[in-house]
Scaffold this motif. Structure first.
Motif, short mmCIF file in Angstrom:
data_model
loop_
_atom_site.label_atom_id
_atom_site.label_comp_id
_atom_site.label_asym_id
_atom_site.label_seq_id
_atom_site.Cartn_x
_atom_site.Cartn_y
_atom_site.Cartn_z
N LEU A 36 0.87 -1.12 0.03
CA LEU A 36 -0.01 0.02 0.06
C LEU A 36 0.90 1.25 0.13
O LEU A 36 0.74 2.26 -0.63
CB LEU A 36 -0.73 -0.14 1.12
CG LEU A 36 -1.95 1.24 1.22
CD1 LEU A 36 -2.86 1.54 -0.11
CD2 LEU A 36 -2.69 1.24 2.49
N ARG A 37 1.87 1.09 0.80
CA ARG A 37 2.64 2.47 0.78
C ARG A 37 3.25 2.78 -0.52
O ARG A 37 3.73 3.77 -1.01
CB ARG A 37 3.78 2.19 1.93
CG ARG A 37 4.68 3.36 2.15
CD ARG A 37 5.62 3.23 3.29
NE ARG A 37 5.04 2.82 4.55
CZ ARG A 37 4.28 3.68 5.31
NH1 ARG A 37 4.62 4.95 5.30
NH2 ARG A 37 3.80 3.10 6.57
N ALA A 38 3.91 1.63 -1.17
CA ALA A 38 4.24 1.74 -2.60
C ALA A 38 3.35 2.20 -3.59
O ALA A 38 3.77 3.23 -4.40
CB ALA A 38 5.03 0.25 -2.85
N ALA A 39 2.09 1.92 -3.33
CA ALA A 39 1.01 2.30 -4.23
C ALA A 39 0.98 3.72 -4.12
O ALA A 39 0.70 4.53 -4.98
CB ALA A 39 -0.18 1.37 -4.11
N LEU A 40 1.02 4.27 -2.80
CA LEU A 40 0.63 5.76 -2.56
C LEU A 40 2.08 6.47 -2.89
O LEU A 40 1.56 7.83 -2.78
CB LEU A 40 0.21 5.85 -1.02
CG LEU A 40 -1.23 5.11 -0.88
CD1 LEU A 40 -1.47 5.21 0.81
CD2 LEU A 40 -2.18 5.53 -1.69
N THR A 41 3.08 6.17 -2.83
CA THR A 41 4.26 6.72 -3.17
C THR A 41 4.93 6.75 -4.64
O THR A 41 5.95 7.35 -4.95
CB THR A 41 5.21 6.47 -2.01
OG1 THR A 41 5.75 5.08 -2.03
CG2 THR A 41 4.82 6.79 -0.48
N ALA A 42 4.33 5.79 -5.56
CA ALA A 42 4.83 5.61 -6.71
C ALA A 42 4.46 6.97 -7.48
O ALA A 42 3.22 7.52 -7.38
CB ALA A 42 4.08 4.45 -7.24
N PRO A 43 5.18 7.28 -8.44
CA PRO A 43 4.83 8.32 -9.29
C PRO A 43 3.84 8.08 -10.19
O PRO A 43 3.51 7.13 -10.55
CB PRO A 43 6.12 8.62 -10.37
CG PRO A 43 7.18 7.32 -9.99
CD PRO A 43 6.72 6.72 -8.70
N PRO A 44 3.10 9.17 -10.56
CA PRO A 44 1.66 8.90 -11.15
C PRO A 44 2.38 8.46 -12.86
O PRO A 44 3.43 8.77 -13.32
CB PRO A 44 1.07 10.37 -11.35
CG PRO A 44 2.03 11.17 -10.93
CD PRO A 44 3.00 10.55 -10.04
N PRO A 45 1.41 7.74 -13.45
CA PRO A 45 1.67 7.44 -14.62
C PRO A 45 1.64 8.52 -15.64
O PRO A 45 0.85 9.45 -15.41
CB PRO A 45 0.58 6.36 -15.12
CG PRO A 45 -0.42 6.48 -14.13
CD PRO A 45 0.04 7.15 -13.07
N PRO A 46 2.36 8.48 -16.85
CA PRO A 46 2.35 9.59 -17.66
C PRO A 46 0.98 9.58 -18.28
O PRO A 46 0.43 8.88 -18.52
CB PRO A 46 3.52 9.33 -19.02
CG PRO A 46 3.70 7.83 -18.63
CD PRO A 46 3.19 7.40 -17.08
N ALA A 47 0.87 10.98 -18.39
CA ALA A 47 -0.34 11.27 -19.42
C ALA A 47 -0.72 10.82 -20.59
O ALA A 47 0.50 11.07 -21.47
CB ALA A 47 -0.69 12.98 -19.13
N ARG A 48 -1.67 10.53 -21.20
CA ARG A 48 -1.75 9.89 -22.59
C ARG A 48 -2.02 11.28 -23.16
O ARG A 48 -2.66 12.15 -22.88
CB ARG A 48 -2.76 9.03 -22.62
CG ARG A 48 -2.51 7.68 -22.03
CD ARG A 48 -3.87 6.87 -22.13
NE ARG A 48 -3.48 5.59 -21.38
CZ ARG A 48 -4.15 4.35 -21.73
NH1 ARG A 48 -5.15 4.62 -22.55
NH2 ARG A 48 -3.79 3.21 -21.13
#
Length: 85
Positions: free
Chosen positions: A72-84
């Motif tokens: 959960l911590r990894a999911a919340l701190t991962a950079p957002p995916p690039p915008a399409r």
């Protein structure tokens, strides 16, 4: 900022444990946190009723039954995916 939502129900011990863990991790990562009573809406009960607690991150199912703190911590701190584009 991400949002953690836990689908829960009254009297569910696993839900209480999941809420405590998810709320703590959300606070640590400056994420929003909320709960939804699965029994308050017939559609939610039909979809998630047998799976509570259900943990969602940004509206997508992240897990069932228990919180994996590292995941959960990894999911919340991962950079957002690039915008399409």
């Amino acid at each position: 900022m991400s949002t953690v939502t836990v689908y829960t129900r009254a009297g569910c011990h696993l839900c209480e444990v999941a809420i405590a863990a998810a709320a703590r991790i959300a606070a640590d990562t400056a994420s929003a946190f909320g709960t939804v009573d699965v029994d308050a809406d017939p559609e939610d009960r039909a979809e998630y009723g047998d799976l509570v607690p259900v943990i969602l991150v940004d509206g997508r199912i992240h897990g069932y039954y228990q919180v994996d703190p590292d995941r959960l911590r990894a999911a919340l701190t991962a950079p957002p995916p690039p915008a399409r584009s």
